[in-house]
Design a protein around this motif. Structure first.
Motif, PDB file in Angstrom:
ATOM      1  N   ARG A 125     -37.296  20.657  64.324  1.00 53.40           N
ATOM      2  CA  ARG A 125     -36.954  19.895  65.516  1.00 53.40           C
ATOM      3  C   ARG A 125     -35.537  19.343  65.378  1.00 53.40           C
ATOM      4  O   ARG A 125     -35.190  18.741  64.371  1.00 53.40           O
ATOM      5  N   LEU A 126     -34.767  19.546  66.429  1.00 54.89           N
ATOM      6  CA  LEU A 126     -33.358  19.169  66.415  1.00 54.89           C
ATOM      7  C   LEU A 126     -33.204  17.664  66.609  1.00 54.89           C
ATOM      8  O   LEU A 126     -33.722  17.090  67.569  1.00 54.89           O
ATOM      9  N   ILE A 127     -32.442  17.038  65.699  1.00 55.89           N
ATOM     10  CA  ILE A 127     -32.237  15.591  65.769  1.00 55.89           C
ATOM     11  C   ILE A 127     -30.961  15.289  66.555  1.00 55.89           C
ATOM     12  O   ILE A 127     -30.970  14.620  67.588  1.00 55.89           O
ATOM     13  N   HIS A 128     -29.836  15.741  66.034  1.00 56.89           N
ATOM     14  CA  HIS A 128     -28.529  15.606  66.676  1.00 56.89           C
ATOM     15  C   HIS A 128     -27.738  16.852  66.358  1.00 56.89           C
ATOM     16  O   HIS A 128     -28.028  17.561  65.392  1.00 56.89           O
ATOM     17  N   TYR A 129     -26.698  17.083  67.151  1.00 57.43           N
ATOM     18  CA  TYR A 129     -25.819  18.179  66.840  1.00 57.43           C
ATOM     19  C   TYR A 129     -24.391  17.828  67.233  1.00 57.43           C
ATOM     20  O   TYR A 129     -24.142  16.814  67.915  1.00 57.43           O
ATOM     21  N   SER A 130     -23.470  18.661  66.763  1.00 58.85           N
ATOM     22  CA  SER A 130     -22.047  18.426  67.038  1.00 58.85           C
ATOM     23  C   SER A 130     -21.381  19.758  67.373  1.00 58.85           C
ATOM     24  O   SER A 130     -21.619  20.757  66.694  1.00 58.85           O
ATOM     25  N   TRP A 176     -28.445  18.882  62.779  1.00 60.94           N
ATOM     26  CA  TRP A 176     -29.423  18.267  61.883  1.00 60.94           C
ATOM     27  C   TRP A 176     -30.818  18.477  62.459  1.00 60.94           C
ATOM     28  O   TRP A 176     -31.065  18.177  63.627  1.00 60.94           O
ATOM     29  N   TYR A 177     -31.715  19.004  61.597  1.00 59.45           N
ATOM     30  CA  TYR A 177     -33.108  19.227  61.968  1.00 59.45           C
ATOM     31  C   TYR A 177     -33.996  18.448  61.009  1.00 59.45           C
ATOM     32  O   TYR A 177     -33.631  18.176  59.878  1.00 59.45           O
ATOM     33  N   ARG A 178     -35.200  18.172  61.465  1.00 65.72           N
ATOM     34  CA  ARG A 178     -36.239  17.732  60.555  1.00 65.72           C
ATOM     35  C   ARG A 178     -37.402  18.725  60.621  1.00 65.72           C
ATOM     36  O   ARG A 178     -37.668  19.315  61.685  1.00 65.72           O
ATOM     37  N   GLN A 179     -38.021  18.923  59.468  1.00 61.79           N
ATOM     38  CA  GLN A 179     -39.140  19.854  59.385  1.00 61.79           C
ATOM     39  C   GLN A 179     -40.355  19.120  58.873  1.00 61.79           C
ATOM     40  O   GLN A 179     -40.345  18.563  57.766  1.00 61.79           O
ATOM     41  N   ASP A 180     -41.414  19.118  59.656  1.00 63.17           N
ATOM     42  CA  ASP A 180     -42.668  18.491  59.295  1.00 63.17           C
ATOM     43  C   ASP A 180     -43.763  19.543  59.375  1.00 63.17           C
ATOM     44  O   ASP A 180     -43.694  20.456  60.204  1.00 63.17           O
ATOM     45  N   THR A 186     -20.562  14.421  69.174  1.00 58.69           N
ATOM     46  CA  THR A 186     -21.955  14.552  68.786  1.00 58.69           C
ATOM     47  C   THR A 186     -22.826  14.486  70.035  1.00 58.69           C
ATOM     48  O   THR A 186     -22.385  13.981  71.079  1.00 58.69           O
ATOM     49  N   ALA A 187     -24.050  14.981  69.926  1.00 50.36           N
ATOM     50  CA  ALA A 187     -24.980  14.956  71.048  1.00 50.36           C
ATOM     51  C   ALA A 187     -26.393  14.825  70.523  1.00 50.36           C
ATOM     52  O   ALA A 187     -26.681  15.203  69.379  1.00 50.36           O
ATOM     53  N   LYS A 188     -27.284  14.291  71.360  1.00 51.46           N
ATOM     54  CA  LYS A 188     -28.669  14.102  70.966  1.00 51.46           C
ATOM     55  C   LYS A 188     -29.458  15.388  71.110  1.00 51.46           C
ATOM     56  O   LYS A 188     -29.243  16.168  72.030  1.00 51.46           O
ATOM     57  N   VAL A 240     -35.301  14.935  68.987  1.00 52.27           N
ATOM     58  CA  VAL A 240     -35.894  13.745  68.367  1.00 52.27           C
ATOM     59  C   VAL A 240     -34.815  12.849  67.766  1.00 52.27           C
ATOM     60  O   VAL A 240     -34.767  12.639  66.547  1.00 52.27           O
ATOM     61  N   PRO A 241     -33.965  12.223  68.570  1.00 48.19           N
ATOM     62  CA  PRO A 241     -32.817  11.472  68.046  1.00 48.19           C
ATOM     63  C   PRO A 241     -33.097  10.025  67.640  1.00 48.19           C
ATOM     64  O   PRO A 241     -32.295   9.416  66.918  1.00 48.19           O
ATOM     65  N   ASP A 242     -34.241   9.473  68.086  1.00 46.56           N
ATOM     66  CA  ASP A 242     -34.470   8.045  67.887  1.00 46.56           C
ATOM     67  C   ASP A 242     -34.578   7.691  66.409  1.00 46.56           C
ATOM     68  O   ASP A 242     -35.311   8.324  65.649  1.00 46.56           O
ATOM     69  N   GLY A 243     -33.860   6.630  66.027  1.00 49.56           N
ATOM     70  CA  GLY A 243     -33.898   6.160  64.647  1.00 49.56           C
ATOM     71  C   GLY A 243     -32.820   6.779  63.770  1.00 49.56           C
ATOM     72  O   GLY A 243     -32.732   6.449  62.582  1.00 49.56           O
ATOM     73  N   TYR A 244     -32.016   7.661  64.348  1.00 46.17           N
ATOM     74  CA  TYR A 244     -30.967   8.348  63.594  1.00 46.17           C
ATOM     75  C   TYR A 244     -29.611   8.185  64.281  1.00 46.17           C
ATOM     76  O   TYR A 244     -29.540   8.095  65.506  1.00 46.17           O
ATOM     77  N   ASN A 245     -28.555   8.175  63.478  1.00 48.50           N
ATOM     78  CA  ASN A 245     -27.215   8.253  64.033  1.00 48.50           C
ATOM     79  C   ASN A 245     -26.431   9.290  63.234  1.00 48.50           C
ATOM     80  O   ASN A 245     -26.798   9.628  62.096  1.00 48.50           O
ATOM     81  N   VAL A 246     -25.410   9.827  63.849  1.00 53.98           N
ATOM     82  CA  VAL A 246     -24.622  10.875  63.201  1.00 53.98           C
ATOM     83  C   VAL A 246     -23.142  10.615  63.415  1.00 53.98           C
ATOM     84  O   VAL A 246     -22.742   9.889  64.331  1.00 53.98           O
ATOM     85  N   SER A 247     -22.348  11.233  62.547  1.00 57.36           N
ATOM     86  CA  SER A 247     -20.901  11.193  62.735  1.00 57.36           C
ATOM     87  C   SER A 247     -20.283  12.478  62.213  1.00 57.36           C
ATOM     88  O   SER A 247     -20.764  13.062  61.228  1.00 57.36           O
ATOM     89  N   ARG A 248     -19.221  12.922  62.905  1.00 59.47           N
ATOM     90  CA  ARG A 248     -18.498  14.127  62.500  1.00 59.47           C
ATOM     91  C   ARG A 248     -17.002  13.795  62.516  1.00 59.47           C
ATOM     92  O   ARG A 248     -16.286  14.151  63.436  1.00 59.47           O
ATOM     93  N   LEU A 249     -16.590  13.113  61.499  1.00 60.03           N
ATOM     94  CA  LEU A 249     -15.182  12.687  61.412  1.00 60.03           C
ATOM     95  C   LEU A 249     -14.289  13.822  60.939  1.00 60.03           C
ATOM     96  O   LEU A 249     -13.104  13.883  61.280  1.00 60.03           O
TER      97      LEU A 249
END
Lengths: 113, 114
Positions: B44-49, B34-38, B55-57, B60-69
Motif C-alpha cells: 500500500r502506497l504511503i507517499h510518493y515524490s 514509500w510503501y508498507r507491506q502487511d 511530495t504527494a499522498k 495510506v498517508p495518515d501518521g506519516y510525513n515525507v521529505s525529498r530535499l
C-alpha cells in the motif's frame, strides 16, 4: 475500494507443474499490468509486464495472459521449480499524470520438490 | 551501482516515539515511493515524490510525513509511532514520466512498535 483483485492467496504446486495466478481490475483506464516477484526478506522485483494491446506475453517459463473484455489477466509459470517459491503481486497503472501502481494483495506460491 | 538502499533494516520503537527511515537511490530516478507491506494486504502506497522538493499522498498517508530535499533521497518520518504502524516498509524508485513504468524496490525496513 480495491481496484485490483488477486487470487488465490496461496498456492501449492508440485515441481514441474503449472502455477496460475489470476487478477481482475476495475479501472478501464489502466494500460500497464506488471507482475512483481518477492522472495522472503527481499523487496519485490519486476518479473514480467504486459500492455492491453496484446493478449499474451511470454518470457521463458513465465507467461501473462490478458483478457481486456473481461478485465482480467493472469500469470502462468510453466514447469514450476522450487526456486519459484515466492510471493507474486499483480499490479496496474495508467499512463496519465504521475501514475502510481495499484497492487493486488499477493499470492504466496510454494513449489514442492 | 547499489540501486535502492534503505536504513535501518530493523527497528523497534515504543508507542509515541518518533523515527525517520531513509531511502537512497543512485540511479538518478525522478520518482520515489514509500510503501508498507502487511500480511494479506499487499503493498500500500504511503507517499510518493515526482521530483526533488515535491511530495504527494498515497493510499495510506495518515501518521506519516515525507521529505525529498535531494533527488537521491526520500525520507519517511513517523512523528508519534503507534502499534498499527508495525509493518515492513519498502522504498521504490522509477525513472520518470514517459519513461519505463518499472519500479525498483529497496530491501525493506522491518518496524515494530510496542
Amino acid at each position: 475500494q480495491q481496484q485490483v483483485k488477486q487470487s488465490p492467496q496461496s498456492l501449492i504446486v508440485q515441481k514441474g507443474g503449472i502455477s496460475i495466478i489470476n487478477c481482475a481490475y476495475e479501472n478501464t483506464a489502466f494500460d500497464y499490468f506488471p507482475w512483481y516477484q518477492q522472495f522472503p526478506g527481499k523487496g519485490p522485483a519486476l518479473l514480467i509486464a504486459i500492455r492491453p494491446d496484446v493478449s499474451e506475453k511470454k518470457e521463458g517459463r513465465f507467461t501473462i495472459s490478458f483478457n481486456k473484455s473481461a478485465k482480467q489477466f493472469s500469470l502462468h509459470i510453466m514447469d514450476s521449480q522450487p526456486g519459484d517459491s515466492a510471493t507474486y503481486f499483480c499490479a496496474a497503472t495508467m499512463n496519465s499524470g504521475y501514475s502510481t501502481l495499484t497492487f493486488g494483495k499477493g499470492t504466496m506460491l510454494l513449489v514442492s520438490p | 551501482n547499489a540501486g535502492v538502499t534503505q536504513t535501518p533494516k530493523f527497528r523497534v520503537l515504543k508507542t509515541g516515539q518518533s523515527m525517520t527511515l531513509l531511502c537512497a537511490q543512485d540511479m538518478n530516478h525522478e520518482y520515489m515511493y514509500w510503501y508498507r507491506q502487511d500480511p494479506g494486504m499487499g503493498l500500500r502506497l504511503i507517499h510518493y515524490s515526482v521530483g526533488e522538493g515535491t511530495t504527494a499522498k498515497g493510499e495510506v498517508p495518515d501518521g506519516y510525513n515525507v521529505s525529498r530535499l535531494k533527488k537521491q533521497n526520500f525520507l519517511l518520518g513517523l512523528e508519534s509511532a503507534a502499534p498499527s504502524q508495525t509493518s515492513v516498509y519498502f522504498c521504490a524508485s522509477r525513472l520518470g514520466q514517459g519513461m519505463s513504468y518499472e519500479q525498483y524496490f529497496g530491501p525493506g525496513t522491518r518496524l515494530t512498535v510496542t
